[in-house]
Structures are given as C-alpha cells and as structure tokens.
Write a protein that holds these residues in place. Sequence first.
Motif, short mmCIF file in Angstrom:
data_model
loop_
_atom_site.label_atom_id
_atom_site.label_comp_id
_atom_site.label_asym_id
_atom_site.label_seq_id
_atom_site.Cartn_x
_atom_site.Cartn_y
_atom_site.Cartn_z
N LEU A 310 5.95 -1.23 -13.00
CA LEU A 310 5.26 -0.50 -14.06
C LEU A 310 3.92 0.02 -13.52
N ALA A 311 3.68 1.31 -13.69
CA ALA A 311 2.37 1.88 -13.33
C ALA A 311 1.44 1.61 -14.50
N PHE A 312 0.39 0.79 -14.30
CA PHE A 312 -0.44 0.41 -15.46
C PHE A 312 -1.84 1.00 -15.42
N LYS A 313 -2.18 1.72 -14.35
CA LYS A 313 -3.54 2.26 -14.29
C LYS A 313 -3.58 3.33 -13.21
N ILE A 314 -4.26 4.42 -13.52
CA ILE A 314 -4.46 5.49 -12.53
C ILE A 314 -5.96 5.56 -12.25
N MET A 315 -6.33 5.66 -11.01
CA MET A 315 -7.77 5.72 -10.70
C MET A 315 -7.98 6.78 -9.63
N ASP A 316 -8.97 7.61 -9.82
CA ASP A 316 -9.25 8.65 -8.84
C ASP A 316 -10.53 8.25 -8.11
N ASP A 317 -10.48 8.14 -6.80
CA ASP A 317 -11.72 7.81 -6.09
C ASP A 317 -11.84 8.67 -4.84
N ARG A 318 -12.76 8.29 -3.97
CA ARG A 318 -13.07 9.16 -2.82
C ARG A 318 -11.88 9.33 -1.87
N PHE A 319 -10.88 8.47 -1.97
CA PHE A 319 -9.73 8.58 -1.08
C PHE A 319 -8.56 9.31 -1.72
N GLY A 320 -8.71 9.73 -2.99
CA GLY A 320 -7.59 10.38 -3.68
C GLY A 320 -7.10 9.55 -4.85
N PHE A 324 -2.07 2.09 -9.76
CA PHE A 324 -1.91 0.63 -9.72
C PHE A 324 -0.54 0.27 -10.28
N VAL A 325 0.17 -0.57 -9.54
CA VAL A 325 1.56 -0.86 -9.88
C VAL A 325 1.78 -2.37 -9.91
N ARG A 326 2.43 -2.85 -10.97
CA ARG A 326 2.88 -4.26 -10.98
C ARG A 326 4.37 -4.23 -10.69
N ILE A 327 4.77 -4.90 -9.60
CA ILE A 327 6.19 -4.93 -9.23
C ILE A 327 6.83 -6.13 -9.92
#
Length: 692
Positions: A310-320, A324-327
């Motif tokens: 499940l993808a539970f969070k998207i974060m945009d930072d200096r690397f792109g 965040f994924v919980r397997i």
Amino acid sequence: MTDLSLYRNIGIFAHVDAGKTTTTERILKLTGKIHKTGEVHDGAATTDFMEQEQERGITIQSAATTCFWKDHRFNIIDTPGHVDFTVEVYRSLKVLDGGVGVFCGSGGVEPQSETNWRYANDSEVSRIIFVNKLDRVGADFLRVVEQVKKVLGAKPLVMCLPIGVEESFSGVVDLLERKAHVWDDSGLPENFEVTDIPEDMRDIVEEYREQLVETAIEQDDDLLMAYMEGNEPSIDDLKKCIRKGTIALDFFPTYCGSAFKNKGVQLLLDAVVDFLPSPTEVEPQPLTNEVGEETGEYAKVSTSETFKALAFKIMDDRFGALTFVRIYSGILNKGDTILNSATGKTERIGRMVEMHADDRNEISAAQAGDIIAVVGMKNVQTGHTLCSVKSPVTLEPMIFPEPVISIAVKPKDKGGSEKMGIAIGKMIAEDPSFRVETDEDSGETILKGMGELHLDIKVDILKRTYGVDLIVGQPQVAYRETITISVEDSYTHKKQSGGSGQFGKIDYKVTPGEPGSGFKFSSSVVGGNVPKEFFPAIEKGFKGMMEEGPLANYPVLDVEIELFDGSYHAVDSSAVAFEIAAKGAYRQSMPKAGPQIIEPIMKVDVFTPDDHVGDVIGDLNRRRGMIKDQEAGTTGVRIKADVPLAEMFGYIGHLRTMTSGRGQFSMEFAHYLPCPQNVSDEVVAASKELRK
C-alpha cells in the motif's frame, strides 16, 4: 530473508507538545542510530526536518526511520500532534502494527490524544502508553492513568511507577521485576543503576503488581486456576499473557518517564519488543473489489505470497518524488515491474531506499513487513495498491476527511502562475486533505484545508520551497445547503423538433434526510410506468444538480429523492430525456422545499488558567458557542464547546490576549448545523454579489 518475528512497525502519536518527537530522538540515540540528540526547541530534531517544523517547534508531516534494539528491527513513524495534520496520523496508523501513545504527565489526556486514540481504535492498532514529562511541575502519573480510563474508555495496565515527581523525579520501579531503575544527574540515558525498591514505596508497588498480575493472567485459564490456588506465575508466563492481551486490545501496558531527561526510555523499548506485535501477529489487511467492498480475502503477511503493498504517503524532496510503501506480502526487487491496481498501469521499480527522516540508504530488495520508499514513481497516489502484475488485488482504501476552510490566492507576479500550478500539483499528491479549485467566475485559485494553520503552512511551503509569492485572501467557510420540508411534485420534459423527440415524465417526492446521510435516491414505481433502465439516468440528473443549491450555489447535503410514478413514450423516451427531466425537477422543487444554509460547527477544546475562565467562556458565548463541558486540572481549566467555524478565525490571538499568553486551544470539524437567519442572509447576499 529476515525473520519477520523480529520486526516491529510502530508509530508514535500524541497531542501537540506531549513530547513525541523528543521521545523519538531518545529512541534513536539509545539504539545507536544517531550520536547526538537534537532538541525540538532548538529546531534540531532528526524527524522534524522541514524548515517550518524547525521554526514552529511542531511536527507537520510524519517522518519514517529505522533502528535496531536487542536484535529487533524497529520501523518508526513520528506523527504530527496538531489537529490540522491528523490525516498524517490516520494514514500512518493505517500501515502500522503497533503504536506508542505519548501523554504529558501534567497535561494528561488532551484533545488531540482523543482523536488519535480514536483513529488507532478504528485501525485496531495495539498500543503501549508512555506518560512523559514526569519532571514537570504538576506532573501526576496516576492522575493521567485515571484520565486514560475516564476520557478514552481504555484499560491501562500499569507496568511501572515513578520514583519521585516533578523536580525530584529520578527513576522508575519495574513492577514485573520488582526492581528500581534510578538515573544519575548527568542526563545520560546509559547512566542508571538497577537497585532495590525504595522502602517507602514497597506497599504501593505490591498493590499495583497484584493488579498487574490479576489482569494479565485472565488471558490464560490454566495460570488463573494455578494463581487462585496460591501459585505465583513466572515472569516469562506473565510476559506471554501481557503480549496476548496487548495484541487483542484488552489492555494497554503503561510506562512512565521523562524523555527530555533521558529517564525511562529503555523500559519503553523493551516493552515494544516484548508486547507489541510483529507483522505476522496482526489481523491481515482485507482485500476489496473496485467499489471498496471487502471480498473476504486477505493480504497474508508472508514472503512466499505474491507481492501486495500500500502506498501511504507521497513526499517530494530535493531528490525527486518519494512514494512511501508498506509491503504486506511477497518480495520487491529493484528492476521489478509491478501493477498499480487503482490506475491499471504498470510501474518499473528503479531506486528503493530505507528512510531515516530525510536521509536515505539505497537497498536492492525489500520484503513483507518492510516500510520503504520508492524513488520516481509516476502515477501513484496515497491509498493506491501496488501488486504483482500476474495477480491484481486491491487493499482496503483510505478515506480522508473533507476540508472545512478555504482561502483564495493568486501569484504576486504573472510568471508565478505556471510555477504555482506545478507546485500545487505536487502538494496535492503529498497531502490528500489539501484540495485546490479554480473559481470560474473570478479566476482565483481556491486552496481548501483542515484549518488556518494547515493553509498557513501550505502558503509558507509555496513561498519557500517553490519560490511562489502569493497574495492571500480572507479565509472562507465551506457553507452547505439543505432542505427542511418534504415536497411531492411532478415534472414533464417534452421536446419536439423534427425527427424523434424527447419525452420523460417523473412524479417524485423530495424529503430532508438525516444529518450526515448525504444524497439518497430510491424508487417505488410499480407497473413499469417508468422502465427500470431509466432509473440511473434520473438519479444522475438529480445527483449532478446537488452541487449547486437554490439559495447561494453551495453544495446540497442530506436530501432523499423518491421516484414513485411517471410515464414514458415508446419512441421519444431515452436516458438523456429522463436525465434532463430530473434536472428540471430539481430546479422546480428545491426552492419549494424550505432550503436553508448550514454551516460547519467545530469541536473546540480550550485550556485556560483558572483566573481567566469567565473571560474565555464569555468570549465563546459571543462567538455563538455552545459550552459542553468544563474540567478543572492542576494548572488550569479545559473548556469544551461547539462553535461555528465562521466565528473562530484569528481566535488564537484573542485567546492569548485574554489569558496573558497562557491559553491554548485546538479544534476539529464536528458536524453541520443551520445558520441563524441573519448569518444566512449575509451568506446569500455575498453569494449574489459574487455572481454579478
């Protein structure tokens, strides 16, 4: 592959200022993950890495990190405490197996703790309680334990007792082992000794240990029988019982200490290992169909199953962009192609990283139980399921609250529009409780969120992170409309213009629904006067019109439409004709159904020193507030009230002035209620002015 029984996926959550981030820092220091502890008040905490977090001394977004204690791997998420960011807590709890609820030793169970506790109950997350800040003036461990029972309706299982309180707080007594852990004044977490219980505490220790044993052995009938015959259970047996009861949510092991002074954190870490579940010990996540209904199948936590995450969070930072994924099951390798079941598109896994706040370690594979971040995924949003291409599944989705406040913004210079559009697109992906619309009449961009602080931070991020300077309008309330009386009516749509015509006649009843019920459509047509295949078109026609109410163009809530008769033409009737008939019927009947404006009411929780209670209550009454409860504490009074959002703008400034800077408050959306006539008239007038 790693042994899953050595994994602990935990979240740390609490009311703002109870000391979550400080507790996280101490855990990272004790586990050797960091070598120098950063302090929240210095803006140097590891997990508070946004500029806005460091300046304001609050956590805004959840941060993930990994550390090790006694051969166990901890994936920890430090969550925000402020009510405007509860969506961060909600989505973190959704993917965790256990939690640590931190409560302030003097503040006790505060409003945000209640909300987070409710979320944890909904997600059925096992928890340990840590009563922090026992070195503070007014701290009282047993009072907080009582509040947990009374306010949260939970069953705390006291595992340790404090030695001394406030300034004299020096350590804790471990009730299981009957040993005292006493720290020296160096402030170093490792400088403590295990000694005998202080003489003056022996009676209270025995009293609480007896309660602990009696509660724990209820989990095992054989032990209970043996105990009643006078046989004392062993510590290992007790630990097994406590673990079983904690995972079953029967009770919550309760610890105490002072994270800031480095006292009591080791026992908390041991408790995470001893009592919180590994990924294989929690109820597996249910799988759903496209509509979100459970199929009766589950995502079993195992490396031998097909890949589900499940993808539970998207974060945009200096690397792109980071996802965040919980397997939940299976194994994910670098280079794998996976399916996003929400979009039906495949994605290739490029870089995978293990997060430590905003640092990262590259990894080549991850397995069931892991919480990782994937770099550069294209079309993934919060709540999407990622799975094996060969066996598509959908995990139970996340549901996010509707925004209650909006502001109009526009860039200061013309070149900023495109930049703002790109930046806002990224921010919406990161935060599902943040919405954006364009006002078609004025061309302004409308930002919508959960509170003033929420939108304030968004504007700040646009300025600093993306370099977009904005002109910000006044906050606007998300008013809605509803109806108050039932109306029976009939509407015929007839059009004849060469060739086949259009015909649709409907007889219907419009009724006010229960508060919070939304829009409901039903049919009691008999004898085929209106064929069944036209029902969806009629429903679609009515539902589409609910976006604009008859009074001030606000969306309409809580209306029931019942179709009870009508007629059709064998040649001229079509789905389109009946949809147009429903739209005409809406325009005809809604003004007759006693429409009224309803406004969002907030659940407000105000803390004030004793000598300002009268002023604060008087002020809330002037704001059309309804006082619900007052609760006296050691350092002041908590006042709970329901207040219209429209009256709460800028409240923090007024509260600080009234209470000489010592008052605090938090609020969250409660429900909608009808506006008084004078407010309603103003809202309708303002809406007409806008439409001119």
